[in-house]
Design an enzyme around this catalytic site. Sequence first.
Site, PDB file in Angstrom:
ATOM      1  N   GLY A  36       0.804  -1.222   0.000  1.00  0.00           N
ATOM      2  CA  GLY A  36       0.000   0.000   0.000  1.00  0.00           C
ATOM      3  C   GLY A  36       0.837   1.272   0.000  1.00  0.00           C
ATOM      4  O   GLY A  36       0.357   2.340  -0.386  1.00  0.00           O
ATOM      5  N   SER A  37       2.100   1.154   0.422  1.00  0.00           N
ATOM      6  CA  SER A  37       2.989   2.317   0.386  1.00  0.00           C
ATOM      7  C   SER A  37       3.765   2.363  -0.936  1.00  0.00           C
ATOM      8  O   SER A  37       4.157   3.446  -1.379  1.00  0.00           O
ATOM      9  CB  SER A  37       3.989   2.266   1.548  1.00  0.00           C
ATOM     10  OG  SER A  37       3.305   2.273   2.774  1.00  0.00           O
ATOM     11  N   SER A  80       6.930   4.268   3.883  1.00  0.00           N
ATOM     12  CA  SER A  80       6.378   3.086   4.565  1.00  0.00           C
ATOM     13  C   SER A  80       5.368   3.609   5.572  1.00  0.00           C
ATOM     14  O   SER A  80       5.750   4.341   6.496  1.00  0.00           O
ATOM     15  CB  SER A  80       7.478   2.309   5.288  1.00  0.00           C
ATOM     16  OG  SER A  80       6.885   1.402   6.208  1.00  0.00           O
ATOM     17  N   SER A  82       3.721   2.227   8.030  1.00  0.00           N
ATOM     18  CA  SER A  82       4.044   1.859   9.419  1.00  0.00           C
ATOM     19  C   SER A  82       5.408   2.388   9.817  1.00  0.00           C
ATOM     20  O   SER A  82       5.675   2.653  10.975  1.00  0.00           O
ATOM     21  CB  SER A  82       4.040   0.334   9.575  1.00  0.00           C
ATOM     22  OG  SER A  82       5.061  -0.217   8.762  1.00  0.00           O
ATOM     23  N   THR A  85       8.632  -1.461   7.643  1.00  0.00           N
ATOM     24  CA  THR A  85       8.763  -2.496   6.602  1.00  0.00           C
ATOM     25  C   THR A  85      10.236  -2.713   6.263  1.00  0.00           C
ATOM     26  O   THR A  85      10.950  -1.756   5.932  1.00  0.00           O
ATOM     27  CB  THR A  85       7.935  -2.080   5.374  1.00  0.00           C
ATOM     28  OG1 THR A  85       6.577  -2.052   5.797  1.00  0.00           O
ATOM     29  CG2 THR A  85       8.096  -3.019   4.207  1.00  0.00           C
ATOM     30  N   ARG A 132      -2.883   0.873   3.080  1.00  0.00           N
ATOM     31  CA  ARG A 132      -3.468   1.112   1.753  1.00  0.00           C
ATOM     32  C   ARG A 132      -4.635   2.094   1.791  1.00  0.00           C
ATOM     33  O   ARG A 132      -5.066   2.592   0.765  1.00  0.00           O
ATOM     34  CB  ARG A 132      -3.880  -0.213   1.104  1.00  0.00           C
ATOM     35  CG  ARG A 132      -4.867  -0.997   1.915  1.00  0.00           C
ATOM     36  CD  ARG A 132      -4.978  -2.428   1.447  1.00  0.00           C
ATOM     37  NE  ARG A 132      -5.961  -3.173   2.223  1.00  0.00           N
ATOM     38  CZ  ARG A 132      -5.738  -3.684   3.430  1.00  0.00           C
ATOM     39  NH1 ARG A 132      -4.572  -3.506   4.019  1.00  0.00           N
ATOM     40  NH2 ARG A 132      -6.680  -4.352   4.060  1.00  0.00           N
ATOM     41  N   GLU A 204      -6.029  -7.707  -1.075  1.00  0.00           N
ATOM     42  CA  GLU A 204      -5.989  -7.436   0.368  1.00  0.00           C
ATOM     43  C   GLU A 204      -7.368  -7.197   0.982  1.00  0.00           C
ATOM     44  O   GLU A 204      -7.639  -7.656   2.080  1.00  0.00           O
ATOM     45  CB  GLU A 204      -5.081  -6.233   0.660  1.00  0.00           C
ATOM     46  CG  GLU A 204      -3.624  -6.523   0.365  1.00  0.00           C
ATOM     47  CD  GLU A 204      -2.696  -5.392   0.772  1.00  0.00           C
ATOM     48  OE1 GLU A 204      -2.675  -5.033   1.951  1.00  0.00           O
ATOM     49  OE2 GLU A 204      -1.999  -4.856  -0.105  1.00  0.00           O
ATOM     50  N   HIS A 220       1.298  -9.419 -27.072  1.00  0.00           N
ATOM     51  CA  HIS A 220       2.355 -10.307 -27.561  1.00  0.00           C
ATOM     52  C   HIS A 220       2.445 -11.594 -26.752  1.00  0.00           C
ATOM     53  O   HIS A 220       3.386 -12.362 -26.921  1.00  0.00           O
ATOM     54  CB  HIS A 220       3.693  -9.552 -27.548  1.00  0.00           C
ATOM     55  CG  HIS A 220       3.653  -8.314 -28.400  1.00  0.00           C
ATOM     56  ND1 HIS A 220       3.927  -8.322 -29.749  1.00  0.00           N
ATOM     57  CD2 HIS A 220       3.292  -7.047 -28.101  1.00  0.00           C
ATOM     58  CE1 HIS A 220       3.772  -7.095 -30.242  1.00  0.00           C
ATOM     59  NE2 HIS A 220       3.382  -6.301 -29.260  1.00  0.00           N
ATOM     60  N   LYS A 313       5.446 -11.043   8.277  1.00  0.00           N
ATOM     61  CA  LYS A 313       6.322 -10.033   8.883  1.00  0.00           C
ATOM     62  C   LYS A 313       6.848 -10.527  10.245  1.00  0.00           C
ATOM     63  O   LYS A 313       8.005 -10.336  10.580  1.00  0.00           O
ATOM     64  CB  LYS A 313       5.574  -8.703   9.043  1.00  0.00           C
ATOM     65  CG  LYS A 313       5.390  -7.973   7.696  1.00  0.00           C
ATOM     66  CD  LYS A 313       4.667  -6.633   7.852  1.00  0.00           C
ATOM     67  CE  LYS A 313       4.527  -5.943   6.498  1.00  0.00           C
ATOM     68  NZ  LYS A 313       3.785  -4.706   6.515  1.00  0.00           N
TER      69      LYS A 313
HETATM   70  O1  PA5 Z   1      -1.808  -2.396   2.780  1.00  0.00           O
HETATM   71  C1  PA5 Z   1      -1.101  -3.103   3.489  1.00  0.00           C
HETATM   72  O2  PA5 Z   1      -1.397  -3.397   4.665  1.00  0.00           O
HETATM   73  C2  PA5 Z   1       0.222  -3.631   2.957  1.00  0.00           C
HETATM   74  O3  PA5 Z   1       0.210  -3.698   1.569  1.00  0.00           O
HETATM   75  C3  PA5 Z   1       1.361  -2.748   3.461  1.00  0.00           C
HETATM   76  O4  PA5 Z   1       1.286  -1.484   2.864  1.00  0.00           O
HETATM   77  C4  PA5 Z   1       2.733  -3.388   3.170  1.00  0.00           C
HETATM   78  O5  PA5 Z   1       2.861  -4.608   3.840  1.00  0.00           O
HETATM   79  C5  PA5 Z   1       3.884  -2.483   3.568  1.00  0.00           C
HETATM   80  O6  PA5 Z   1       3.715  -1.960   4.853  1.00  0.00           O
HETATM   81  P1  PA5 Z   1       3.928  -0.399   5.094  1.00  0.00           P
HETATM   82  O7  PA5 Z   1       2.944   0.294   4.197  1.00  0.00           O
HETATM   83  O8  PA5 Z   1       3.648  -0.175   6.519  1.00  0.00           O
HETATM   84  O9  PA5 Z   1       5.331  -0.108   4.725  1.00  0.00           O
END
Ligand code: PA5
Length: 319
Positions: A36-37, A80, A82, A85, A132, A204, A220, A313
Site C-alpha cells: 500500500g505504500s 512506509s 508503518s 517495513t 493502503r 488485500e 504479444h 512479517k
Molecule cells: O496495505 C497493506 O497493509 C500492505 O500492503 C502494506 O502497505 C505493506 O505490507 C507495507 O507496509 P507499510 O505500508 O507499513 O510499509
Amino acid sequence: MSPEEMLKSFPDQLQWEKTDIDRSLYRTITFCGMGGSGIVGDIAKSWLEHRGCNVVAISHRGYGLPNYVNGEEHLVICTSYSGNTEETISNFETAMKRDATVICISSGGKLEELAKKSGVLHLKVPSGFAPRYALGYMLSKILTLLGVEKDELEDAKENLKTSYEEIKKKGEEIANKLNGYIPIIYATPLTEACAFRWKTQINENSKTQAYFATLPEMHHNEVVGLDNAEIRSKCAFIVMFDLKDHERVRRRVDITIRLLKDLGIVPVAIGGDGNSYLARLLYLIHVGDWASYYLAGKYGFEPLPVKVIDWIKEELLKL
Ligand code: PA5
C-alpha cells in the site's frame, strides 16, 4: 475507524503543502516502498512522466537499491506507512551508505527514528489507518514534493467529492460482476498504476486472487491465453484506459474489447473521469477501492485484516 470511513476520507486526505525541494537538482528519483505504500511511487512516477518531466524516475520494490543510486544527485524517497517495513528500511540504509539524498514518509516507526537520527527530512502522515487506506496522505506528500500545483490537486480532490456517489455505484456494479470470478485487469501504460492498485486492493480487501496485464506488451503473450475456454470462463475481465493514451494504444484497447466480445465475454470497459490526468487516475483508483470493498462483503470477508501479511512479517522478525 471503519474501512468505509477510511475510504470515504480519501478525497480529504489529499492536502497540498508548500515545499522547497528543487527537483532540478536530481538526476534520478527512486521511489521506494512496498504494498500500500509502494503504489504511491508508481502513481507519482506515472504523473511525472505524463507531465513530460525529464528526470529518470523509478519505482523500486525490494531490498537495497539499483546500482545507479550513488551520490547526492540521486533522490531516494522511502515511503512506509508503518515505518517498519524491512525492505524500505533496507532502501533507506543503502541510500545513506551511498550518500544519496533521502526523504522519508511514514506515520512513525523505525523509519521516522532513523531519519531523525540521520538528520534526514521526514514527512509524517496521520496514524490509525491501514496503509493502503492512507494513500491520499502519502501521495499528497510526494506529489507536493515533486511540485504539483495546488489547483491541480484541489481539482482532483473536488472531482472525487462531486463524483462520490457515482464512483461508489460503479464500484458496487463492478463488484457484482467480479463476484465468483478471478478478476483480470487489462491496462494501458497510463493506467498501469491503477490496474496494479486494483489488483492489490482486491487481494488485500476482498481476499481473492486478481491479475493484470498491460498493453501493448499483453498483445504479444497474454492474449494467447484467452484461447483456453475452460480457464477464461473462470475469469471476469476489466479493460481500463485513459483518454490521453497513445493513439496506437487506444486502437489496441478497441481491438482487445472486440477480441473479448468475439469470445462471448463482455468486459467492464472503464476510464477515469476528470479534467487532468491526475484527477482521472485518482477517480479510477477510487472506483477500484470501492469495488474491492464491496467484493469483500460479497465473499463475507472483513476488508481490513491482512493476517497472512502480518504473519509473514512476524516470521521474518524471528530470523
Ligand atoms: O496495505 C497493506 O497493509 C500492505 O500492503 C502494506 O502497505 C505493506 O505490507 C507495507 O507496509 P507499510 O505500508 O507499513 O510499509
